[in-house]
Design an enzyme around this catalytic site. Structure first.
Site, PDB file in Angstrom:
ATOM      1  N   HIS A  59      12.823 -27.520  50.322  1.00 41.23           N
ATOM      2  CA  HIS A  59      12.968 -28.093  51.753  1.00 41.23           C
ATOM      3  C   HIS A  59      13.655 -29.347  51.203  1.00 41.23           C
ATOM      4  O   HIS A  59      13.724 -29.975  50.325  1.00 41.23           O
ATOM      5  CB  HIS A  59      11.657 -28.566  52.277  1.00 41.23           C
ATOM      6  CG  HIS A  59      10.730 -27.406  52.702  1.00 41.23           C
ATOM      7  ND1 HIS A  59      11.000 -26.481  53.351  1.00 41.23           N
ATOM      8  CD2 HIS A  59       9.403 -27.273  52.284  1.00 41.23           C
ATOM      9  CE1 HIS A  59      10.096 -25.792  53.488  1.00 41.23           C
ATOM     10  NE2 HIS A  59       8.913 -26.160  52.911  1.00 41.23           N
ATOM     11  N   CYS A  65       3.072 -28.131  52.036  1.00 37.56           N
ATOM     12  CA  CYS A  65       3.997 -28.713  51.028  1.00 37.56           C
ATOM     13  C   CYS A  65       4.915 -29.837  51.717  1.00 37.56           C
ATOM     14  O   CYS A  65       5.067 -30.990  51.105  1.00 37.56           O
ATOM     15  CB  CYS A  65       5.089 -27.710  50.750  1.00 37.56           C
ATOM     16  SG  CYS A  65       5.706 -26.784  52.120  1.00 37.56           S
TER      17      CYS A  65
END
Ligand code: NAD
Length: 337
Positions: free
Chosen positions: A220, A140
């Site tokens: 994130h 990711c």
């Protein structure tokens, strides 16, 4: 029709299954699971054929009243390509099975780049994986950084990338992860593994990354500094990133002050599982100091790699050119909405 098998039906696997089903040129052969749980039950309710990943555990499915279509080997044999979304390390173990059945396979970012024939990001190196046997769709974070680096490198040239990754402690359902009340340099010593991982996509790029882990599950956050070879204006960089297909440059007026609000928007918009497939870049944060670019971007760890897996299927099988595949994937998944 491209027949796709999915081995490992957890966070990534179930999203890939839905995304494959949405494509006009693909169908799901089935999904493999190790044990009967709520995800296995949902797979069956959604009409996916369920295969047992571990033969000895088949009676457990029978006891739970969940029907099986066969063993994982049968799924691999019946598929044109397998998307392996097993936990880190298991994909590498499974690679032998895929080679044995001569079925190409996509592994995920938790696997070591040494075990695959190539690493993949649709924006950056789509054309490099055609006819490869085992390909890794990068993590990711690496996906999020690659989507940013590719257009900047093409437009302005890059001297050096420095990024601090503020990483979520775990996904929402990972009750055993942490920290729950701390801020951890992770790893403490440089570099974090992310920089070398980005180098699997951009081998010659000069990049340093630092990692932190925080008590959050939603997304994130990257604090990015890129020294460019040119000195574009911040407005020019902003417009470049706005024109990308998988970036969302957050406008000032919209009131998204963090990951929580972004997830709320995804829910309000009716996105499946409140997924955010695009890099979310704060427009206001895009700043130039001489040739140094600064910005903040949020990355939804559970979903930004899903359209990349779909494009990787077509790239490996040579079924579409990059632009055609990305447009088809985005339209079918609803990325532009
Ligand atoms: P997960 O634990 O949510 O799902 C993995 C699934 O595989 C589970 O359902 C598990 O029961 C099943 N499984 C375990 N052993 C198996 C086997 N031998 N055969 C078949 N199935 C098996 O994990 P995840 O988060 O979906 O991660 C999968 C991969 O994707 C990892 O490489 C991970 O690093 C990568 N990835 C995860 C994220 C994320 O944030 N969750 C983001 C990008 C990439």
């Amino acid at each position: 029709m491209i027949h796709v098998g999915i081995n490992g039906y957890g966070t990534i696997g179930k999203r890939v299954a839905d995304a494959v089903r949405a494509q006009p040129d693909m169908e799901v052969v089935g999904v493999a699971k190790t044990r009967p749980n709520f995800e296995a039950q949902t797979a069956v309710e959604k009409g996916f054929d369920l295969y047992a990943a571990i033969e000895e555990r088949k009676p457990q499915f029978e006891e739970a009243g969940i029907d099986l279509a066969g063993d994982v080997e049968e799924l691999v044999e019946a598929s044109d390509i397998v998307v392996d979304a097993c936990p880190s390390g298991i994909g590498a173990d499974n690679a032998e099975m895929y080679r044995e059945y001569d079925t190409p396979a996509l592994l995920q970012g938790g696997e070591d780049s040494e075990v695959v024939d190539g690493s993949f990001n649709a924006r950056s190196n789509y054309d490099t994986v055609e006819d490869a046997d085992i390909v890794r769709v990068v993590s990711c974070n690496t996906t999020g950084l690659s989507r940013l680096i590719a257009p900047l490198q093409e437009a302005y040239g890059i001297e050096k990338v420095r990024t601090t990754l503020v990483r979520r402690g775990g996904d929402p359902a990972q009750s055993g992860r942490g920290p729950i009340n701390d801020i951890l340099p992770n790893p403490v010593s440089l570099p974090s593994h992310h920089g070398p991982d980005v180098n699997t996509i951009f081998p010659d790029l000069d990049i340093d990354t630092l990692g932190l882990k925080v008590p959050a599950t939603l997304m994130h956050m990257h604090s990015v500094n890129i020294t460019l070879e040119d000195e574009p204006t911040a407005e020019a960089v902003r417009s470049l990133l706005e024109d990308e297909r998988r970036t969302f440059v957050i406008p000032e007026w919209i009131g998204l002050d963090g990951a929580g609000a972004i997830k709320e928007l995804a829910q309000d918009a009716g996105r499946p599982r409140a997924d955010i497939w695009e890099n979310c870049i704060w427009g206001e944060s895009i700043s130039m100091e001489g040739s140094d670019l600064y910005l903040f971007q949020a990355i939804h760890q559970e979903s930004d790699v899903i359209p990349e897996n779909i494009d990787a299927i077509r790239a490996v099988l040579g079924e579409a050119k990059q632009e055609e595949s990305v447009v088809m994937t985005n339209e079918a998944m609803g990325l532009d909405t």
